[in-house]
Enzyme design. Structure first.
Site, PDB file in Angstrom:
ATOM      1  N   ASP A  16       0.836  -1.196   0.000  1.00  0.00           N
ATOM      2  CA  ASP A  16       0.000   0.000   0.000  1.00  0.00           C
ATOM      3  C   ASP A  16       0.878   1.256   0.000  1.00  0.00           C
ATOM      4  O   ASP A  16       1.728   1.417   0.868  1.00  0.00           O
ATOM      5  CB  ASP A  16      -0.907  -0.018   1.231  1.00  0.00           C
ATOM      6  CG  ASP A  16      -2.042   0.969   1.156  1.00  0.00           C
ATOM      7  OD1 ASP A  16      -1.937   1.974   0.436  1.00  0.00           O
ATOM      8  OD2 ASP A  16      -3.057   0.728   1.846  1.00  0.00           O
ATOM      9  N   HIS A  18      -0.411   4.510  -0.078  1.00  0.00           N
ATOM     10  CA  HIS A  18      -1.224   5.677   0.254  1.00  0.00           C
ATOM     11  C   HIS A  18      -0.626   6.396   1.463  1.00  0.00           C
ATOM     12  O   HIS A  18      -0.741   5.928   2.591  1.00  0.00           O
ATOM     13  CB  HIS A  18      -2.669   5.254   0.544  1.00  0.00           C
ATOM     14  CG  HIS A  18      -3.355   4.726  -0.658  1.00  0.00           C
ATOM     15  ND1 HIS A  18      -3.318   3.398  -1.005  1.00  0.00           N
ATOM     16  CD2 HIS A  18      -4.096   5.348  -1.605  1.00  0.00           C
ATOM     17  CE1 HIS A  18      -4.015   3.215  -2.120  1.00  0.00           C
ATOM     18  NE2 HIS A  18      -4.487   4.384  -2.506  1.00  0.00           N
TER      19      HIS A  18
END
Length: 156
Positions: A16, A18
């Site tokens: 991930d 983000h």
């Protein structure tokens, strides 16, 4: 008595990338008296555990936004226990699974995986800070004996 400052390790797990939410979490927690070691994005379980050991953190805060938290967090508590962190608090939050499921089922699943708290993506971060402080205070009071060891010797 001076209150001990809370130290936590924070990061976005797995593949991930983000980063915005992670920075927001840190910017809210630090002014509330929580020392945050931010590992950034794409953090492995090993990196979380290593950082917690190196910094003496009392909690690990795992974030996942891309929906694969369920896979990325599998075995996380076991990994902590294997490395001597059996009593570390584990928090997880974000978009943890792919698809729509009742949050109560997601929460139950992650608690079954060994996480102490599970948060929705829209959680109030001040509430997280308060829960973290309360959980650590309770943990510290359980670990601390009511009587100092030297008093045991005097009484015996």
């Amino acid at each position: 008595m001076i209150a001990r400052k809370v130290k936590v390790v924070l990061g976005v797990i797995g593949a991930d990338c983000h980063a915005v939410g992670n920075k927001i979490i840190m910017s809210v927690l630090e002014p509330l008296g929580i020392d945050v070691v931010n590992l950034g994005v794409m953090v492995s379980q090993e990196e979380f555990v290593d950082a917690a050991i190196e910094t003496g953190a009392e909690a690990i805060l795992v974030s996942s936004i891309y929906g694969h938290g369920e896979i990325d967090c599998m075995g996380f508590r076991d990994h902590c226990v294997e490395r001597g962190l059996s009593d570390i608090l584990l928090y997880v939050g974000g978009n943890l699974v792919i698809g729509k499921r009742e949050f109560s089922k997601i929460e139950s699943h992650f608690k079954g995986m060994g996480f102490d708290r599970v948060f929705r993506p829209s959680v109030d971060l001040a509430e997280v800070a308060n829960l973290l402080k309360a959980d650590l205070s309770q943990k510290r009071s359980i670990q601390k004996p009511d009587v100092e060891p030297s008093e045991f010797r005097k009484a015996g």
